[in-house]
Design a protein around this motif. Structure first.
Motif, PDB file in Angstrom:
ATOM      1  N   VAL A 142       0.836  -1.205   0.000  1.00 60.55           N
ATOM      2  CA  VAL A 142       0.000   0.000   0.000  1.00 60.55           C
ATOM      3  C   VAL A 142       0.873   1.259   0.000  1.00 60.55           C
ATOM      4  O   VAL A 142       0.599   2.220  -0.719  1.00 60.55           O
ATOM      5  N   LEU A 143       1.932   1.269   0.800  1.00 51.93           N
ATOM      6  CA  LEU A 143       2.829   2.422   0.832  1.00 51.93           C
ATOM      7  C   LEU A 143       3.397   2.711  -0.551  1.00 51.93           C
ATOM      8  O   LEU A 143       3.412   3.857  -1.008  1.00 51.93           O
ATOM      9  N   TYR A 144       3.869   1.671  -1.218  1.00 51.42           N
ATOM     10  CA  TYR A 144       4.465   1.860  -2.536  1.00 51.42           C
ATOM     11  C   TYR A 144       3.406   2.047  -3.615  1.00 51.42           C
ATOM     12  O   TYR A 144       3.560   2.870  -4.520  1.00 51.42           O
ATOM     13  N   GLY A 145       2.313   1.311  -3.509  1.00 51.95           N
ATOM     14  CA  GLY A 145       1.284   1.349  -4.547  1.00 51.95           C
ATOM     15  C   GLY A 145       0.467   2.624  -4.553  1.00 51.95           C
ATOM     16  O   GLY A 145      -0.083   3.013  -5.585  1.00 51.95           O
ATOM     17  N   SER A 146       0.373   3.316  -3.403  1.00 54.61           N
ATOM     18  CA  SER A 146      -0.438   4.536  -3.323  1.00 54.61           C
ATOM     19  C   SER A 146       0.382   5.782  -3.005  1.00 54.61           C
ATOM     20  O   SER A 146      -0.123   6.900  -3.130  1.00 54.61           O
ATOM     21  N   ALA A 147       1.637   5.607  -2.571  1.00 53.63           N
ATOM     22  CA  ALA A 147       2.535   6.712  -2.230  1.00 53.63           C
ATOM     23  C   ALA A 147       1.987   7.574  -1.098  1.00 53.63           C
ATOM     24  O   ALA A 147       2.233   8.777  -1.050  1.00 53.63           O
ATOM     25  N   VAL A 148       1.230   6.984  -0.168  1.00 51.28           N
ATOM     26  CA  VAL A 148       0.698   7.762   0.949  1.00 51.28           C
ATOM     27  C   VAL A 148       1.783   7.967   2.002  1.00 51.28           C
ATOM     28  O   VAL A 148       2.797   7.272   2.027  1.00 51.28           O
ATOM     29  N   ARG A 149       1.565   8.939   2.877  1.00 53.72           N
ATOM     30  CA  ARG A 149       2.459   9.187   4.000  1.00 53.72           C
ATOM     31  C   ARG A 149       2.234   8.120   5.069  1.00 53.72           C
ATOM     32  O   ARG A 149       1.156   7.508   5.142  1.00 53.72           O
ATOM     33  N   VAL A 150       3.222   7.934   5.940  1.00 50.87           N
ATOM     34  CA  VAL A 150       3.087   6.912   6.970  1.00 50.87           C
ATOM     35  C   VAL A 150       1.939   7.253   7.922  1.00 50.87           C
ATOM     36  O   VAL A 150       1.206   6.355   8.378  1.00 50.87           O
ATOM     37  N   SER A 151       1.733   8.539   8.224  1.00 53.88           N
ATOM     38  CA  SER A 151       0.625   8.920   9.108  1.00 53.88           C
ATOM     39  C   SER A 151      -0.723   8.627   8.451  1.00 53.88           C
ATOM     40  O   SER A 151      -1.695   8.286   9.130  1.00 53.88           O
ATOM     41  N   GLU A 152      -0.772   8.776   7.130  1.00 57.73           N
ATOM     42  CA  GLU A 152      -2.008   8.470   6.407  1.00 57.73           C
ATOM     43  C   GLU A 152      -2.261   6.966   6.388  1.00 57.73           C
ATOM     44  O   GLU A 152      -3.406   6.518   6.478  1.00 57.73           O
ATOM     45  N   LEU A 153      -1.192   6.193   6.289  1.00 60.06           N
ATOM     46  CA  LEU A 153      -1.330   4.735   6.294  1.00 60.06           C
ATOM     47  C   LEU A 153      -1.839   4.241   7.641  1.00 60.06           C
ATOM     48  O   LEU A 153      -2.804   3.469   7.706  1.00 60.06           O
ATOM     49  N   THR A 154      -1.205   4.683   8.728  1.00 56.29           N
ATOM     50  CA  THR A 154      -1.605   4.195  10.045  1.00 56.29           C
ATOM     51  C   THR A 154      -2.971   4.755  10.458  1.00 56.29           C
ATOM     52  O   THR A 154      -3.621   4.188  11.341  1.00 56.29           O
ATOM     53  N   GLY A 155      -3.406   5.845   9.837  1.00 55.04           N
ATOM     54  CA  GLY A 155      -4.713   6.413  10.154  1.00 55.04           C
ATOM     55  C   GLY A 155      -5.859   5.775   9.401  1.00 55.04           C
ATOM     56  O   GLY A 155      -7.026   6.117   9.635  1.00 55.04           O
ATOM     57  N   LEU A 156      -5.564   4.835   8.503  1.00 52.78           N
ATOM     58  CA  LEU A 156      -6.614   4.203   7.708  1.00 52.78           C
ATOM     59  C   LEU A 156      -7.550   3.368   8.579  1.00 52.78           C
ATOM     60  O   LEU A 156      -7.114   2.586   9.421  1.00 52.78           O
ATOM     61  N   ASP A 157      -8.849   3.546   8.332  1.00 58.51           N
ATOM     62  CA  ASP A 157      -9.870   2.673   8.901  1.00 58.51           C
ATOM     63  C   ASP A 157     -10.433   1.795   7.782  1.00 58.51           C
ATOM     64  O   ASP A 157     -10.285   2.107   6.592  1.00 58.51           O
ATOM     65  N   GLN A 158     -11.106   0.726   8.155  1.00 58.87           N
ATOM     66  CA  GLN A 158     -11.588  -0.207   7.147  1.00 58.87           C
ATOM     67  C   GLN A 158     -12.556   0.455   6.164  1.00 58.87           C
ATOM     68  O   GLN A 158     -12.583   0.117   4.982  1.00 58.87           O
ATOM     69  N   GLY A 159     -13.326   1.420   6.651  1.00 58.43           N
ATOM     70  CA  GLY A 159     -14.260   2.110   5.773  1.00 58.43           C
ATOM     71  C   GLY A 159     -13.589   3.032   4.766  1.00 58.43           C
ATOM     72  O   GLY A 159     -14.240   3.546   3.854  1.00 58.43           O
ATOM     73  N   ASP A 160     -12.283   3.262   4.930  1.00 61.86           N
ATOM     74  CA  ASP A 160     -11.546   4.133   4.008  1.00 61.86           C
ATOM     75  C   ASP A 160     -11.058   3.389   2.767  1.00 61.86           C
ATOM     76  O   ASP A 160     -10.530   4.013   1.843  1.00 61.86           O
ATOM     77  N   LEU A 163     -12.026  -1.746  -2.036  1.00 62.33           N
ATOM     78  CA  LEU A 163     -11.282  -2.775  -2.739  1.00 62.33           C
ATOM     79  C   LEU A 163     -11.771  -2.946  -4.177  1.00 62.33           C
ATOM     80  O   LEU A 163     -10.984  -3.274  -5.071  1.00 62.33           O
ATOM     81  N   GLN A 164     -13.058  -2.719  -4.397  1.00 61.90           N
ATOM     82  CA  GLN A 164     -13.595  -2.881  -5.743  1.00 61.90           C
ATOM     83  C   GLN A 164     -13.006  -1.843  -6.702  1.00 61.90           C
ATOM     84  O   GLN A 164     -12.617  -2.167  -7.820  1.00 61.90           O
ATOM     85  N   ARG A 165     -12.926  -0.586  -6.236  1.00 59.96           N
ATOM     86  CA  ARG A 165     -12.356   0.478  -7.076  1.00 59.96           C
ATOM     87  C   ARG A 165     -10.849   0.626  -6.887  1.00 59.96           C
ATOM     88  O   ARG A 165     -10.203   1.381  -7.612  1.00 59.96           O
ATOM     89  N   ALA A 166     -10.292  -0.089  -5.914  1.00 57.23           N
ATOM     90  CA  ALA A 166      -8.862  -0.014  -5.604  1.00 57.23           C
ATOM     91  C   ALA A 166      -8.450   1.417  -5.277  1.00 57.23           C
ATOM     92  O   ALA A 166      -7.530   1.983  -5.870  1.00 57.23           O
ATOM     93  N   THR A 167      -9.151   2.004  -4.297  1.00 55.61           N
ATOM     94  CA  THR A 167      -8.832   3.360  -3.866  1.00 55.61           C
ATOM     95  C   THR A 167      -8.815   3.440  -2.341  1.00 55.61           C
ATOM     96  O   THR A 167      -9.459   2.640  -1.656  1.00 55.61           O
ATOM     97  N   LEU A 168      -8.084   4.429  -1.836  1.00 55.03           N
ATOM     98  CA  LEU A 168      -8.034   4.729  -0.415  1.00 55.03           C
ATOM     99  C   LEU A 168      -8.498   6.154  -0.197  1.00 55.03           C
ATOM    100  O   LEU A 168      -8.190   7.040  -0.999  1.00 55.03           O
ATOM    101  N   ARG A 169      -9.224   6.385   0.881  1.00 53.95           N
ATOM    102  CA  ARG A 169      -9.560   7.746   1.299  1.00 53.95           C
ATOM    103  C   ARG A 169      -8.685   8.084   2.498  1.00 53.95           C
ATOM    104  O   ARG A 169      -8.778   7.446   3.536  1.00 53.95           O
ATOM    105  N   VAL A 170      -7.811   9.070   2.327  1.00 52.68           N
ATOM    106  CA  VAL A 170      -6.851   9.398   3.379  1.00 52.68           C
ATOM    107  C   VAL A 170      -7.017  10.847   3.808  1.00 52.68           C
ATOM    108  O   VAL A 170      -7.487  11.693   3.047  1.00 52.68           O
ATOM    109  N   LEU A 171      -6.606  11.104   5.035  1.00 56.18           N
ATOM    110  CA  LEU A 171      -6.642  12.450   5.601  1.00 56.18           C
ATOM    111  C   LEU A 171      -5.206  12.936   5.693  1.00 56.18           C
ATOM    112  O   LEU A 171      -4.418  12.426   6.489  1.00 56.18           O
ATOM    113  N   GLY A 172      -4.849  13.916   4.846  1.00 54.79           N
ATOM    114  CA  GLY A 172      -3.481  14.382   4.765  1.00 54.79           C
ATOM    115  C   GLY A 172      -3.208  15.586   5.628  1.00 54.79           C
ATOM    116  O   GLY A 172      -3.952  15.897   6.562  1.00 54.79           O
ATOM    117  N   LYS A 173      -2.133  16.306   5.300  1.00 53.09           N
ATOM    118  CA  LYS A 173      -1.750  17.485   6.049  1.00 53.09           C
ATOM    119  C   LYS A 173      -2.829  18.552   5.956  1.00 53.09           C
ATOM    120  O   LYS A 173      -3.465  18.720   4.919  1.00 53.09           O
TER     121      LYS A 173
END
Length: 302
Positions: A142-160, A163-173
């Motif tokens: 996920v880190l490499y495939g989406s290029a998200v920040r580590v804080s965004e990765l650890t902040g992910l919840d299952q609802g974010d 899998l069908q669309r292969a997207t993540l909803r992240v909360l950035g700076k």
């Protein structure tokens, strides 16, 4: 108002009103506490330009890096601009404060083949079904495939995760939300981890409910950035030749490989969540190999 009390109020304003990242708030807070220690008991209005210059000089004498000095000066300027707005000082003493320019260093980047080999090797080890290895594999994919920040990765919840669309909803700076894509290998790793690895880690939480966090620690609580750093250092360190490497190296590598593959710079900016295109442009320096290859193919005198 005493300086230390004003600094605490300012840090609270950064967190609640401006909603800066916790890391930025901690860094500015530490800088202002360091300044407060050089002017013990002083009122805000008693801290003048000479006191600020003395503060930076002391930091220079103890060997603080240029980037640290530049951040400290930025923290002071930001604080006194706020203090002026709040009427705590009659004039801003930091306007003439000069700090060394922050040196721009190129990010550490792994080759595409190196990252691929690292991820494939981790996938083979995770095939044993070990829940921690399943988690580690999904984390790095996920880190490499989406290029998200580590804080965004650890902040992910299952609802974010979609899998069908292969997207993540992240909360950035700055509490800015964005949706980023990830690839097929990351989706497979996530599906396997969520189906086989995470339930085992949840069971280890004993009487504590782990909540909706995607990535869990070995005891079932939400994984911390420190835990992700340890995984990246262990797995990617062998690829880049040093253990002093963190999750940002995968983010840097992903951005560089996107540009090498022909991605538009503004699209990469949006994916990384950079507020300024100038921040993203550093990767164009890393991708100079792409420019050289294009030149050799296209220029009549190459």
């Amino acid at each position: 108002m005493q300086f230390d009390r004003a600094a605490a109020a300012y840090a609270d304003q950064l967190s609640r009103v401006r909603r800066l990242s916790p890391a930025t708030v901690r860094a500015y807070g530490a800088d202002l506490r360091d300044l407060s220690a050089t002017v013990p008991g002083a009122e805000v209005g008693e801290v003048d330009l000479e006191a600020l210059r003395e503060w930076l000089w002391r930091a220079t004498q103890r060997g603080d890096a240029r980037a640290t000095l530049a951040r400290r000066a930025a923290a002071a300027r930001s604080f006194f601009a706020w203090a002026l707005e709040e009427g705590l000082v009659p004039a801003d003493p930091s306007l003439r404060l000069v700090a060394p320019k922050r040196g721009r260093t190129l990010p550490r980047v792994a080759t595409a083949d190196g990252v691929r080999g690292m991820l494939d090797g981790l996938a083979d080890r995770a095939a044993t079904g070990d829940p921690v290895l399943l988690r580690d594999h999904a984390m790095l994919e996920v880190l490499y495939g989406s290029a998200v920040r580590v804080s965004e990765l650890t902040g992910l919840d299952q609802g974010d995760i979609d899998l069908q669309r292969a997207t993540l909803r992240v909360l950035g700076k700055g509490a800015k939300e964005r949706v980023v894509p990830f690839g097929v290998p990351a989706r497979r790793a996530l599906e396997t981890y969520l189906g086989r690895g995470r339930p085992v880690l949840v069971a280890r939480a004993a009487h504590r409910a782990p909540g909706p966090a995607v990535f869990l620690g070995v005891r079932g609580a939400r994984a911390t950035p420190r835990a992700v750093y340890d995984v990246v250092a262990r797995e990617l360190g062998a690829v880049v030749g040093t253990a002093a490497v963190g999750p940002h190296a995968l983010r840097h590598s992903a951005a560089t490989h996107l540009l090498d593959g022909g991605a538009d710079l503004r699209a990469v900016q949006e994916m990384l969540g950079h507020a300024s295109l100038g921040t993203t442009q550093i990767y164009t320096h890393v991708s100079s190999g792409r420019l050289a290859a294009t030149y050799r193919l296209a220029h009549p005198r190459a």
